[in-house]
Scaffold this motif. Structure first.
Motif, mmCIF file in Angstrom:
data_model
loop_
_atom_site.group_PDB
_atom_site.id
_atom_site.type_symbol
_atom_site.label_atom_id
_atom_site.label_comp_id
_atom_site.label_asym_id
_atom_site.label_seq_id
_atom_site.Cartn_x
_atom_site.Cartn_y
_atom_site.Cartn_z
ATOM 1 N N GLY A 117 -0.125 28.454 -1.665
ATOM 2 C CA GLY A 117 0.770 27.429 -1.134
ATOM 3 C C GLY A 117 2.016 27.998 -0.500
ATOM 4 N N LYS A 118 2.264 29.301 -0.675
ATOM 5 C CA LYS A 118 3.433 29.953 -0.102
ATOM 6 C C LYS A 118 3.046 31.092 0.841
ATOM 7 C CE LYS A 118 6.652 27.738 -2.537
ATOM 8 N NZ LYS A 118 7.758 26.947 -1.934
ATOM 9 N N SER A 119 2.099 31.914 0.402
ATOM 10 C CA SER A 119 1.714 33.083 1.197
ATOM 11 C C SER A 119 0.819 32.682 2.362
ATOM 12 C CB SER A 119 0.975 34.095 0.314
ATOM 13 O OG SER A 119 1.784 34.536 -0.743
ATOM 14 N N LYS A 120 0.872 33.479 3.407
ATOM 15 C CA LYS A 120 -0.029 33.298 4.546
ATOM 16 C C LYS A 120 -1.263 34.161 4.318
ATOM 17 C CE LYS A 120 3.733 32.431 7.815
ATOM 18 N NZ LYS A 120 4.432 32.891 9.049
ATOM 19 N N ILE A 121 -2.405 33.500 4.158
ATOM 20 C CA ILE A 121 -3.659 34.214 3.944
ATOM 21 C C ILE A 121 -4.740 33.579 4.799
ATOM 22 C CG2 ILE A 121 -3.078 34.987 1.613
ATOM 23 C CD1 ILE A 121 -4.675 32.751 0.468
ATOM 24 N N ILE A 122 -5.847 34.324 4.972
ATOM 25 C CA ILE A 122 -6.933 33.799 5.805
ATOM 26 C C ILE A 122 -7.540 32.580 5.121
ATOM 27 C CG2 ILE A 122 -7.417 36.021 6.897
ATOM 28 C CD1 ILE A 122 -9.762 36.346 4.972
ATOM 29 N N ASP B 9 -2.014 25.738 -6.247
ATOM 30 C CA ASP B 9 -0.753 25.962 -5.538
ATOM 31 C C ASP B 9 0.385 26.240 -6.515
ATOM 32 O OD1 ASP B 9 -1.959 25.644 -3.142
ATOM 33 O OD2 ASP B 9 -0.969 23.768 -2.598
ATOM 34 N N GLY B 10 1.218 27.228 -6.171
ATOM 35 C CA GLY B 10 2.312 27.626 -7.039
ATOM 36 C C GLY B 10 1.948 28.766 -7.961
ATOM 37 N N TYR B 11 0.677 29.151 -7.988
ATOM 38 C CA TYR B 11 0.240 30.273 -8.812
ATOM 39 C C TYR B 11 0.241 31.555 -7.994
ATOM 40 C CZ TYR B 11 -1.312 27.514 -12.822
ATOM 41 O OH TYR B 11 -1.354 26.713 -13.932
ATOM 42 N N PRO C 105 0.833 -1.208 0.000
ATOM 43 C CA PRO C 105 0.000 0.000 0.000
ATOM 44 C C PRO C 105 0.864 1.252 0.000
ATOM 45 C CG PRO C 105 0.015 -1.029 2.166
ATOM 46 C CD PRO C 105 0.684 -1.990 1.241
ATOM 47 N N GLN C 106 0.444 2.235 -0.788
ATOM 48 C CA GLN C 106 1.169 3.502 -0.842
ATOM 49 C C GLN C 106 0.970 4.274 0.454
ATOM 50 O OE1 GLN C 106 3.163 4.722 -3.254
ATOM 51 N NE2 GLN C 106 2.956 2.840 -4.450
ATOM 52 N N LYS C 107 2.067 4.772 0.968
ATOM 53 C CA LYS C 107 1.987 5.561 2.185
ATOM 54 C C LYS C 107 1.282 6.885 1.901
ATOM 55 C CE LYS C 107 4.817 7.359 5.964
ATOM 56 N NZ LYS C 107 6.203 7.522 6.477
ATOM 57 N N ALA C 108 0.270 7.168 2.683
ATOM 58 C CA ALA C 108 -0.508 8.385 2.471
ATOM 59 C C ALA C 108 0.362 9.611 2.664
ATOM 60 C CB ALA C 108 -1.691 8.421 3.440
ATOM 61 N N LYS C 109 0.209 10.559 1.733
ATOM 62 C CA LYS C 109 0.988 11.792 1.812
ATOM 63 C C LYS C 109 0.483 12.636 2.973
ATOM 64 C CE LYS C 109 2.422 15.769 -0.942
ATOM 65 N NZ LYS C 109 2.257 16.494 -2.234
ATOM 66 N N GLU C 110 1.408 13.134 3.751
ATOM 67 C CA GLU C 110 1.051 13.975 4.892
ATOM 68 C C GLU C 110 0.413 15.270 4.378
ATOM 69 O OE1 GLU C 110 0.753 14.923 8.942
ATOM 70 O OE2 GLU C 110 1.408 13.051 7.988
ATOM 71 N N PRO C 111 -0.816 15.586 4.849
ATOM 72 C CA PRO C 111 -1.459 16.815 4.373
ATOM 73 C C PRO C 111 -0.685 18.049 4.817
ATOM 74 C CG PRO C 111 -2.695 15.865 6.202
ATOM 75 C CD PRO C 111 -1.651 14.869 5.816
ATOM 76 N N SER C 112 -0.716 19.081 3.981
ATOM 77 C CA SER C 112 -0.032 20.328 4.305
ATOM 78 C C SER C 112 -0.823 21.081 5.358
ATOM 79 C CB SER C 112 0.114 21.189 3.049
ATOM 80 O OG SER C 112 -1.162 21.613 2.595
ATOM 81 N N GLU C 113 -0.183 22.110 5.914
ATOM 82 C CA GLU C 113 -0.866 22.924 6.926
ATOM 83 C C GLU C 113 -2.096 23.604 6.335
ATOM 84 O OE1 GLU C 113 -0.308 23.169 10.201
ATOM 85 O OE2 GLU C 113 1.160 21.558 9.872
ATOM 86 N N ASP C 114 -2.010 24.068 5.088
ATOM 87 C CA ASP C 114 -3.163 24.702 4.458
ATOM 88 C C ASP C 114 -4.311 23.707 4.285
ATOM 89 O OD1 ASP C 114 -1.910 27.121 4.356
ATOM 90 O OD2 ASP C 114 -1.364 27.019 2.236
ATOM 91 N N GLU C 115 -3.983 22.473 3.903
ATOM 92 C CA GLU C 115 -5.026 21.452 3.749
ATOM 93 C C GLU C 115 -5.687 21.140 5.081
ATOM 94 O OE1 GLU C 115 -3.262 18.968 -0.089
ATOM 95 O OE2 GLU C 115 -2.652 18.422 1.941
ATOM 96 N N LYS C 116 -4.900 21.105 6.136
ATOM 97 C CA LYS C 116 -5.472 20.868 7.461
ATOM 98 C C LYS C 116 -6.405 22.003 7.861
ATOM 99 C CE LYS C 116 -1.447 18.261 9.181
ATOM 100 N NZ LYS C 116 -0.312 18.267 10.143
#
Length: 620
Positions: free
Chosen positions: A88-93, A51-53, A14-25
């Motif tokens: 994915g980079k900037s801190k926004i609400i 993300d990345g845009y 089984p593929q190890k689940a990718k750890e969600p990013s802080e934004d996804e959480k």
């Protein structure tokens, strides 16, 4: 499908689940009904940012009663500069983190947000503006002006690049390259500061603060002919000849077309040996540059760095129009000349500025070049031939090639070019790793030749003052053949240079026991060891005169007499051959003075006590 009996079924792990990013959480915590969207004006196209845009938008925040809380628009009291964020980079609400990726270009939308999805979010990464009603439910009116895949140049997002037209090749300018570019600049709200889109492009030296720091950082990611917009915030708008500081400007958008840049290399890192590429070559750097031992063909023009730029040699005039041919790594041209040619591509032209110590002060000087002259060469690399590939050669052909290279190394050794000589011997030793003798006779020839090469390398190390490496190289021979008198002799010389006199005497005495024909050389070497021991003891006794002659309880100070100050002696590189020449496996050199190091550093404390006749000190 049934699995046949006896056949093991393979199941992928089984593929190890990718750890969600802080934004996804953060997005997962949005409760139903906390964020609502209403489209006020549809956008165009069908793509949305991810993300990345970088997203560029205007924002106006109102209470549910329509009272404006804050806005980026000038008509509502804002600065008029659109907001920029990199998803994915900037801190926004979190409300915009979730809502902006749903928008099309040109769309205007109203987001109704409860406090927990704007500044009232628990552990919100963005601080609310002063006096902001962060506990109220609010309307966020967002106009999506633009979005695009962004190149983040600085980690704090102070410099971001948008590529308009892709460039050519892979190389980007860096210090100290010379750059030409058309550059326009305007503020975030569209006010033009500089317009340079016609006529001659702007010229500047990379790394010399001739353009703002952020602009230079962005240009440093561009390739030839690339067009881009570089967004630079105020902390990167350093004063420069191109754009003096503009008060009150938060950010500047630079539209850049990179017209051309000249590769400039500081070969020594101190600004003395500079290579400027004045015409591009063919191929990819550095893969298509000449290798060591390549046969190179060049045209060059040599000039003195005086006011007249006096030409002292031109192959097209003084060599009947014929190019100069030479093999790299053989010391056949001045060191600065070869260093630069080795970094050229075929058909490239370069202008090389060279100091005297890398030009003709250490190389046969043309009659019309004065001593200590700084030189400029204009060099064109016409082409080169790769070194001969030994693959597929029979054993005798391989040994013939090895002998040619070894003889070249011996010539370089006689000329005092010990590093170049060592490189030749090392090349053959590397090639020998892929040689497999087919019978005992070939094996014997191969082993003898390899031993000679190791001993030549040891001789180079000894001349270069690297005695420990010389000893290690001799040990490679002695491990396979403990009775190799030549290796014992060379190792003994290295031990003597280090001041390890007992080890040196041991090696020279072994020579006599193993081969009586070496007695004359070994005896002379032992006499040299004895002489050096006496010299060292005499110096030590002068240096520490009276140190051990005091009675118990008295204090003695070590001092030096006038004219006997300890000093590090320079390595002695005489012109006598110390490398194995032809039939060197049957010859043994006479004793030579090897390079010396500081006698004091070699003696203290063990050898000092031994030289004074005191084997050691005990703790009482």
């Amino acid at each position: 499908m049934a699995v046949e009996e006896g056949v093991e079924q393979v199941v992928a792990p089984p593929q190890k689940a990718k750890e969600p990013s802080e934004d996804e959480k953060r997005r997962k915590k949005i409760a139903a009904g906390a964020l609502m969207k209403a489209v006020m004006r549809p956008g165009g196209g069908d793509s949305t940012p991810s993300d990345g845009y970088q997203v560029v938008y205007h924002s106006t925040v109102r209470t549910l009663d329509g009272v404006i809380v804050e806005s980026s628009r000038s008509e509502y009291g804002g600065k008029g500069t659109p907001i920029r964020h990199v998803l994915g980079k900037s801190k926004i609400i979190v409300g915009l983190l979730e809502g902006i990726p749903t928008m099309l270009k040109g769309e205007v939308a109203m987001f109704k947000m409860k406090p927990q999805v704007h500044y009232g979010e628990e552990d919100c990464p963005v601080s609310a503006p002063s006096g902001f009603p962060k506990d109220d439910e609010l309307h966020f009116e967002i106009e999506m002006i633009d979005f695009f895949k962004a190149k983040v140049v600085s980690d704090d997002l102070g410099v971001v690049k948008k590529v308009i037209t892709e460039g050519q090749g892979w190389e980007s300018p860096r210090e100290p390259y010379e750059v030409k570019a058309w550059i326009s600049a305007k503020t975030g709200d569209g006010k033009v500061l500089v317009s340079c889109t016609q006529g001659e492009p702007f010229f500047f030296n990379f790394g010399k603060s001739e353009v703002p720091k952020g602009l230079e950082m962005g240009i440093g990611t561009m390739t030839r002919k690339e067009k881009a917009i570089i967004y630079v915030t105020k902390q990167y708008l350093t004063p420069s000849p191109f754009l003096p500081v503009v008060e009150g400007v938060e950010e500047v958008h630079f539209e850049v077309e990179l017209a051309h840049f000249i590769q400039v290399r500081d070969m020594l890192g101190d600004g003395r040996l500079i290579k400027r590429r004045i015409h591009d070559g063919k191929g990819e750097f550095p893969m298509d540059c000449p290798l060591h031992d390549s046969l190179l063909r060049v045209h060059y023009k040599g000039m003195l760095l005086n006011e007249e730029k006096t030409i002292f040699y031109d192959t097209r005039v003084d060599n009947d129009g014929q190019p100069l041919e030479f093999c790299s790594g053989e010391g056949l041209v001045p060191e600065g000349f070869e260093m630069c040619v080795r970094l050229m591509l075929p058909e490239e032209r370069a202008l090389v500025t060279c100091p005297p110590d890398y030009a003709y002060d250490k190389f046969p000087r043309p009659a019309n070049v004065p001593e200590g002259a700084h030189i400029q060469w204009e060099i064109e690399l016409l082409g080169f031939e790769m070194p001969k590939d030994w693959t597929g050669l029979n054993f005798q052909s391989i040994m013939d090639e090895a002998e040619k290279i070894r003889n070249t190394g011996n010539r370089l050794f006689k000329e005092g070019k010990f590093e170049l000589a060592k490189a030749k011997y090392d090349k053959v030793l590397r090639e020998f790793n892929h040689v497999n003798p087919q019978d005992d006779e070939e094996g014997k020839i191969f082993a003898n030749t390899r031993n000679l090469l190791h001993l030549n390398v040891a001789a180079c190390f000894l001349k270069m003052g690297e005695c420990r490496k010389s000893i290690e190289t001799c040990n490679k021979v002695l491990e396979a053949n403990p009775g190799h008198v030549k290796a014992l002799y060379r190792r003994g010389m290295a031990y003597m240079t280090l001041g390890d006199f007992e080890e040196a005497k041991s090696d020279f005495n072994k020579m006599i026991k193993l081969d009586k024909s070496t007695e004359a050389d070994a005896t002379a070497a032992l006499q040299k060891v004895k002489q050096k021991e006496q010299e060292v003891e005499k110096k030590v006794r002068k240096q520490f005169k009276g140190l051990f002659d005091k009675k118990p309880g008295e204090i003695a100070e070590a001092g030096t007499e006038d004219g006997d100050q300890p000093a590090v002696e320079n390595p002695k590189n005489d012109d006598r051959e110390d490398s194995d020449g032809d039939n060197s496996d049957e010859s043994h050199e006479t004793v030579d003075d090897p390079p010396r190091t500081s006698w004091f550093s070699l003696l203290w404390p063990k050898r000092l006590l031994a030289a004074l006749g005191r084997p050691g000190c005990a703790i009482l």
